[in-house]
Design a protein around this motif. Structure first.
Motif, short mmCIF file in Angstrom:
data_model
loop_
_atom_site.label_atom_id
_atom_site.label_comp_id
_atom_site.label_asym_id
_atom_site.label_seq_id
_atom_site.Cartn_x
_atom_site.Cartn_y
_atom_site.Cartn_z
N GLN A 81 -65.46 53.66 64.40
CA GLN A 81 -65.49 52.63 63.90
C GLN A 81 -64.06 52.20 64.05
N GLU A 82 -62.83 51.21 63.22
CA GLU A 82 -61.44 51.05 63.84
C GLU A 82 -61.30 50.63 61.78
N ALA A 83 -62.45 49.94 60.72
CA ALA A 83 -62.18 50.36 59.77
C ALA A 83 -60.78 49.09 59.83
N LEU A 84 -61.04 48.04 60.63
CA LEU A 84 -59.92 47.04 60.47
C LEU A 84 -60.32 45.60 61.10
N LYS A 85 -59.62 44.67 60.01
CA LYS A 85 -60.41 43.39 59.83
C LYS A 85 -59.40 42.27 60.85
N PRO A 86 -60.78 42.15 61.68
CA PRO A 86 -59.63 40.53 63.09
C PRO A 86 -59.13 39.82 62.09
N VAL A 87 -59.34 39.34 60.96
CA VAL A 87 -57.72 38.39 60.69
C VAL A 87 -57.17 38.79 60.11
N LEU A 88 -57.28 40.07 59.64
CA LEU A 88 -55.95 40.25 59.17
C LEU A 88 -54.36 40.92 60.08
N SER A 89 -53.45 41.18 60.14
CA SER A 89 -52.56 41.47 60.79
C SER A 89 -52.67 43.33 60.82
N ALA A 90 -51.15 44.25 61.92
CA ALA A 90 -51.71 45.37 61.26
C ALA A 90 -51.32 45.84 60.49
N ARG A 91 -50.38 45.37 59.80
CA ARG A 91 -49.65 45.71 59.19
C ARG A 91 -50.54 44.67 57.84
N GLU A 92 -50.96 44.50 57.21
CA GLU A 92 -51.98 43.48 56.11
C GLU A 92 -52.64 44.66 55.96
N ASN A 93 -53.18 45.22 56.90
CA ASN A 93 -54.93 45.74 57.02
C ASN A 93 -53.66 46.95 56.41
N LEU A 94 -53.33 48.24 57.30
CA LEU A 94 -52.32 49.54 56.96
C LEU A 94 -52.24 49.31 55.64
N GLN A 95 -52.02 48.17 55.34
CA GLN A 95 -51.11 47.86 53.63
C GLN A 95 -52.26 48.29 52.61
N PHE A 96 -53.40 47.50 52.82
CA PHE A 96 -54.74 47.72 51.95
C PHE A 96 -54.65 48.97 51.76
N TRP A 97 -55.25 49.28 53.08
CA TRP A 97 -55.88 51.36 52.63
C TRP A 97 -54.63 52.16 52.50
N ALA A 98 -53.30 52.18 52.49
CA ALA A 98 -52.33 52.49 52.54
C ALA A 98 -52.48 52.68 50.80
N ASP A 99 -52.48 51.06 50.59
CA ASP A 99 -52.59 51.21 48.72
C ASP A 99 -53.88 51.88 48.05
N PHE A 100 -55.12 51.59 49.37
CA PHE A 100 -56.15 52.25 49.08
C PHE A 100 -56.29 53.73 48.20
N SER A 101 -55.36 54.44 48.90
CA SER A 101 -55.62 55.64 48.54
C SER A 101 -54.02 56.11 48.01
N GLY A 102 -53.54 54.92 47.24
CA GLY A 102 -52.21 55.34 46.43
C GLY A 102 -51.14 55.43 47.55
N SER A 103 -50.85 55.30 48.76
CA SER A 103 -49.30 55.75 49.09
C SER A 103 -48.99 54.25 49.98
#
Lengths: 221, 243, 146, 207
Positions: free
Chosen positions: D83-105
């Motif tokens: 599965q893609e682990a992406l939230k449909p209501v967020l944009s690609a950038r917001e999704n990536l930004q969240f996961w980047a912050d979550f792993s500290g990069s």
């Protein structure tokens, strides 16, 4: 800590953007409470008498409706796997999601309570105690609910099971929540009840994230 | 400690031990029940306030004791299952649950039969009856969660988490319901000043308590055996499908 | 901050929160949770007419008057007492000297109109002759217990 | 830097999936996990990612069991699941930004560029095609870099053009001393690939 708040903010943002879930819970709460006068009769004395109980039970059921969304959406789209893998301890991750659930699904209910309380003919000094009791006691609803949500995540008909598991555990909050309001209305000291509710909330704050995290570890296996 | 426990965790050994105990447990149960019921229904005197209705107590009170202690036993065995990965622990909690639910149900029914003459109504939202009812719901939830998982080892762990959370909650629920509505008589047997029940009534009560305990053990042994064999059967079937 | 240390902090703060929770619960016991008011409480801190609350105490000896379905009696805590009116069936265990919890509201004339009456029965079980002998020996006064 | 699996045993729903499974992977290497449906490819990958506990056996990172420092190990890999682990209501950038912050990069814009997502970066994921979602998910590998990539069917729903793009990213990662664990049906003709066939002698068919 940064990751912790980020996760809370993300969940709140998701709830705000999806919007509908938000308003649906609120409408359910309002409709459920309005059904009581229709069922019991419009006599103001009776309504004032059952008011605190009606509002608490209404809040309980509305909260129950939103519980399965705490983890289910993240489970379905694979986000849960990623959340479990982050360096944020899983217990804190669940706590962040529980806080987000409380802020988005329970706090709006508390804010709308005064209007409903007035419609149930509750005396004015009961209303603010009602809000206080909800504010102090309702975190337990999200916390215990999260354990149930964690245990039933990924099940096809998890919602019904979730209610069966969680509702009996809500009883102490219900009892002391209603008792606090009734004490205030009867001009009895309500302080002890509020303290008890706060104690229950804090106890659940420690135990429930641990249990919910254990349940989630099972769910992603 | 852990090593000792694991010896019993070996199903073959467990099955052998239980098979040896079973006939004795069955005989003891029949004897105790016969003596207990005779004492309770015929030999014991009537109560000064409650008259002959007090006899319901001999069926009711030990059932309530069993309902509580079986839940505690399930919690302990679930905890060992989680900590020591004990294969029989989860299964024994599972096996005990329906028996506990039955005792809870018995306590509820006899309680309301007792309530009719004593309180004037079959059901009152009395503290102890209510907490028994909630305990009954907890049993139902526990059994439902076992039924909701395809994977039995997952089901065992999930059920263990649930029963432990429930066990933390039971005293809180009990306490809150007590405060909510105390109508039921306070505890009589296990008080600090010793039992408040006259010995002519206490003796049949204790005999019935023992009879219930050994009845529980007898049924429990059969059920655990059935669970273990069922689990084996499942594994054999799976192996058969894959050949 | 190393990970081990962070875990330690989490565990410690969890225990601290549990300790606070326990002390809050104990504090509320200290303040003694009140679920019903005694007649003395009522004198000390009056309740407005028409407010619903629970009144608890013993049924005063010799105060019970039955009039068809209406029953009136006085609830006492041996210091103060309040007269209570109730329409409906009372439980078997309702008798003089027994503990009761009634729920209802005060009227203008100071009578408590109950909407429900719950009787408490005591925790003693014994054959009647034993109760008699205890009474005879003066070792047992039902009024003392509640 | 090395990843070693020793005598892994996997049981799902009382069913033995594989047993005595072991492999070793060094910097600059790729392990291609093959097998029929149900042979345990996903289970193995989830086991290496720590989502699934092996019934017995051990996983070692740099020669030490991952159980000794589970948090430290978690920073060393990225797991890309079905599965893609992406939230449909967020944009690609917001999704990536969240996961980047979550792993500290914080390499979000670079990652969007590498996977050719810049044009659609600000539209909600909900309206994207399956291939675009997959690419957004794969972009996490760049936005939150880690030495070990665990990739479960990374090229499903990608067209040939983007498969090439993905291959290039994977080769670059390996050339820079990274490692990858890859489960696909399709042979990608990658360099320095070791094969692990789950239908082979370790699988349940030979039990």
């Amino acid at each position: 800590m940064n990751k912790f708040t980020n996760l809370i903010i993300r969940d709140i943002r998701l709830a705000v953007r999806q919007g509908s879930a938000f308003t649906m819970t609120l409408s359910f709460f309002v409709v459920a409470v309005t059904l009581y006068p229709l069922g019991v009769g419009p006599e103001l004395n009776i309504l004032a008498r059952i008011g605190p109980g009606v509002l608490w039970v209404g809040a309980l059921l509305s909260c129950l409706l939103t519980l399965d969304r705490i983890f289910q959406a993240d489970f379905e789209d694979g986000s849960l796997d990623q959340l479990m893998l982050g360096s944020l301890p899983i217990e804190l991750m669940t706590l962040a999601k529980i806080i987000a659930h409380w802020l988005t699904s329970v706090v709006p209910l508390i804010l709308i309570t005064p209007i409903l309380a007035v419609s149930l003919n509750m005396p004015a000094d009961g209303i603010w105690v009602m809000m206080l009791a909800l504010l102090v006691g309702s975190p337990v609803l999200s916390l215990i609910g999260a354990v149930g949500a964690g245990l039933t995540v990924g099940m096809r008909r998890g919602g019904v099971l979730l209610s069966l598991l969680v509702l009996p555990l809500y009883i102490p909050v219900l009892i002391f929540g209603v008792a606090a309001v009734e004490a205030a209305i009867a001009v009895l000291p309500m302080g002890p009840h509020i303290l008890l509710l706060a104690g229950l909330s804090l106890g659940a704050l420690v135990i429930c994230p641990i249990a919910a995290a254990a349940a989630l570890r099972l769910a992603v296996e | 400690m852990a090593v000792d426990l694991h010896k019993f965790a070996n199903p073959a050994r467990f099955l052998r031990i239980t098979s040896a105990i079973f006939p004795w447990a069955a005989i003891v149960t029949v004897l105790l029940l016969a003596v207990g019921l005779y004492l309770a229904l015929f030999a014991s005197p009537e109560d000064y306030q409650q008259g002959a209705t007090v006899r319901i107590m001999f069926v009711h009170v030990p059932a309530a004791w069993m309902a509580m202690s079986i839940y505690v036993m399930m919690a302990i065995s679930s905890a060992t299952g989680l900590i020591w990965k004990h294969p029989v622990a989860d299964l024994s909690a599972k096996a005990a649950a329906p028996i506990g639910a039955c005792f809870t149900f018995l306590a509820l029914v006899t309680g309301s039969l007792w309530g009719q003459p004593m309180w004037g109504t079959f059901w009152v939202w009395d503290a102890r009856l209510t907490s028994m009812l909630i305990l009954f719901f907890l049993y139902l939830g526990y059994m439902a969660i076992w039924g909701s998982f395809d994977d039995q080892s997952k089901a065992g762990k999930a059920a263990a988490i649930l029963v432990l959370i429930g066990a933390i909650n039971v005293p809180i629920i009990k306490f809150s319901v007590d405060w909510w509505n105390t109508l039921h008589q306070p505890a009589s047997v296990a008080t600090m000043d010793g039992p408040k029940i006259h010995s002519s009534i206490l003796t049949p009560l204790l005999v019935m308590g023992l009879a219930y305990t050994s009845l529980f053990l007898t049924i429990f042994i059969i059920r655990v055996k059935a669970e273990i064999l069922g689990r084996r059967l499942r594994i054999l079937r799976l192996a058969h499908v894959e050949d | 901050m190393t990970r081990k240390r962070r875990r330690l902090y989490i565990v410690l703060s969890g225990m601290a929160v549990l300790a606070v929770a326990a002390s809050l619960v104990l504090m509320s016991f200290e303040d003694s949770l009140v679920f019903f008011r005694s007649p003395s409480d009522l004198v000390e801190k009056p309740v407005p007419v028409g407010r619903n609350f629970r009144l608890g105490g013993l049924v005063e000896e010799g105060s019970v008057v039955k009039d068809g379905v209406e029953i009136s009696f006085r609830v006492t805590d041996l210091v103060e007492s309040v007269s209570v009116r109730y329409r409906g069936l009372v439980p078997d265990l309702f008798r003089e000297g027994q503990g009761v919890v009634t729920e209802g509201q005060l009227t203008e004339d100071g009578t408590f109109v109950a909407s429900s009456v719950l009787a408490k029965h005591d925790e003693n079980y014994m054959p009647p002759e034993v109760a008699e002998s205890l009474k005879a020996a003066g070792q047992w006064q039902p009024e003392d217990k509640k | 830097m090395s990843l070693t699996a020793i005598n892994l045993r996997c049981i799902r729903q009382d069913r033995l999936i594989f047993t005595d499974l072991g492999f070793s992977l060094k910097a600059g290497e790729i392990l291609w996990v093959q097998g029929r449906n149900g042979a345990g490819k996903s289970s193995l990958l989830r086991m290496i990612a720590g989502l699934l506990k092996p019934v017995s056996g051990e996983i070692q990172w740099k020669g030490a069991s991952v159980k000794e420092d589970p948090d430290g190990y978690q920073d060393q890999f990225r797991y890309i699941g079905h599965q893609e682990a992406l939230k449909p209501v967020l944009s690609a950038r917001e999704n990536l930004q969240f996961w980047a912050d979550f792993s500290g990069s914080h390499n979000v814009s670079a990652a969007l560029k590498e996977f050719d997502l810049e044009k659609i970066a600000d539209s909600p994921v909900g309206i994207m095609s399956a291939g675009q979602k997959k690419r957004t998910n794969l972009a996490r590998l760049i936005s939150s870099p880690a030495p070990l990539w665990i990739l479960d069917e990374p090229i499903s729903s990608l067209d040939t053009h983007y498969i090439e793009l993905f291959k290039k990213q994977l080769e670059k990662h390996v050339a820079a001393g990274g490692m990858a664990l890859l489960a696909t049906h399709q042979d990608l003709n990658l360099p320095s690939v070791h094969k692990l066939d789950l239908d082979g002698p370790r699988g349940r068919n030979n039990e």
